[in-house]
Design an enzyme around this catalytic site. Structure first.
Site, PDB file in Angstrom:
ATOM      1  NE  ARG A   4      -2.092   8.950  -4.184  1.00 57.72           N
ATOM      2  CZ  ARG A   4      -0.867   9.207  -3.725  1.00 57.72           C
ATOM      3  NH1 ARG A   4      -0.054   8.191  -3.430  1.00 57.72           N
ATOM      4  NH2 ARG A   4      -0.465  10.442  -3.576  1.00 57.72           N
TER       5      ARG A   4
ATOM      6  CG  LEU B 167      -1.929  -1.080   1.423  1.00 58.76           C
ATOM      7  CD1 LEU B 167      -2.617  -0.941   2.778  1.00 58.76           C
ATOM      8  CD2 LEU B 167      -2.966  -1.050   0.307  1.00 58.76           C
ATOM      9  CG  ASP B 168       0.323   4.527  -2.688  1.00 60.64           C
ATOM     10  OD1 ASP B 168       1.111   3.720  -3.203  1.00 60.64           O
ATOM     11  OD2 ASP B 168      -0.512   5.197  -3.335  1.00 60.64           O
ATOM     12  CG  ASN B 169       5.124   5.723   2.144  1.00 55.98           C
ATOM     13  OD1 ASN B 169       5.218   4.579   1.702  1.00 55.98           O
ATOM     14  ND2 ASN B 169       6.169   6.534   2.236  1.00 55.98           N
TER      15      ASN B 169
END
Length: 296
Positions: free
Chosen positions: A229, A129-131
């Site tokens: 996103r 997952l993204d930060n």
């Protein structure tokens, strides 16, 4: 799959076939257990297969180094068994180090959990997952489980479902965004929809509409960097808080995205697994503000 008993590093099966030839015997094990013949042959070559009276022992749980020194973090373990672990990643935490010496990742937290619970498992996250995205991350706890789960990822058999809060309105309110994604040559961190990019598919469903924002459920069919996103920005509804992709930041300081559900087949039993994690409090509070009429 076949029922088993774990004894330390060994998985023990009862009523194993006693075929005369090793090839016949290994083929029978593979058919009964679901383990690939190639994996079994390698396991036997390394001394990881034993036959006893009426029993078969496989060394599926060898002691392994975690490869990272553990570091405490307040991370919830949502599910754990002999083969896999699912952890809830908080916002602001990378899944793994991206440079030497980096600390404070989810991998460090899981390594700490293994250390403090007396487990000797190498770190094997199956997806990322993204930060600043919160949500569930799946880990394999041994080589066998990693092979099964990696294959499931390649075959798109692991379903990852997200909640997002997007600016504006998605038209139509449900559908499939099928647009390739590539690097943005003008910005090293950013991705963009590009005909020369890799295939990317995101299914979405508007769950609820507020005045200036939508609560959206999304399912990834592919796993491109920043896929949700980029696709929501392309659809004209960037994530609230996502400054990198044009989302408003007046109410939320990070992208409003949460990986709330994982669906996969258990690597040993094949049993369907569905794990969920509630929306983080700060994201739920954001949606309440938007429902009350706040402008994103």
């Amino acid at each position: 799959m076949t029922d088993y008993r774990r004894k330390g590093e060994w998985l023990e099966l009862s009523a194993a076939c006693s075929g005369a030839a090793n090839e016949e015997w290994l083929a029978d094990i593979a058919a009964r257990s679901g383990i690939s013949p190639v994996f079994l042959q390698r396991l036997e070559r390394d001394g990881g297969v034993e036959r006893q009276a009426g029993k078969l022992r496989l060394r599926l749980f060898p002691r392994e180094a975690a490869q990272l020194e553990g570091g405490y973090a307040d991370v919830q373990i949502v599910h754990e068994d002999d083969f896999c672990l699912v952890a809830m990643k908080p916002a602001g935490m990378p899944v793994h180090p991206s440079e030497p010496g980096q600390i404070g990742t989810l991998d460090h937290a899981v390594a700490y959990y293994y250390e403090t619970t007396g487990q000797y498992c190498r770190l094997r996250h199956i997806h990322r997952l993204d930060n600043d995205t919160t949500g569930l991350v799946l880990y394999a706890k041994n080589d066998f489980a990693q092979q099964i789960l990696d294959q499931a990822m390649r075959e798109k058999a692991i379903r990852r479902t997200y909640w997002a809060i997007a600016q504006g309105r998605l038209v139509p309110p449900a559908g499939l965004i099928d647009r390739p994604i590539g690097k943005d040559r003008h910005h090293a961190q950013r991705r963009r929809v590009s005909q020369s990019g890799a295939p990317a598919r995101t299914r979405y469903q508007t769950v609820e509409q507020a005045r200036g924002a939508a609560l959206v459920e999304l399912e990834l069919e592919t796993g491109r960097t920043h896929q949700i996103r980029v696709h929501l920005q392309h659809a004209g509804a960037p994530l609230v808080g996502d400054a990198l992709y044009g989302g408003p930041t007046n109410l939320f300081a990070r992208q409003a995205l949460h990986g709330y559900k994982l669906d996969f087949s258990h690597p040993w039993s094949g049993e369907p697994m569905t794990l969920t994690a509630p929306m983080p409090e700060e994201m739920a509070a954001l949606w309440s503000k938007l429902q009350a009429g706040a402008a994103p």
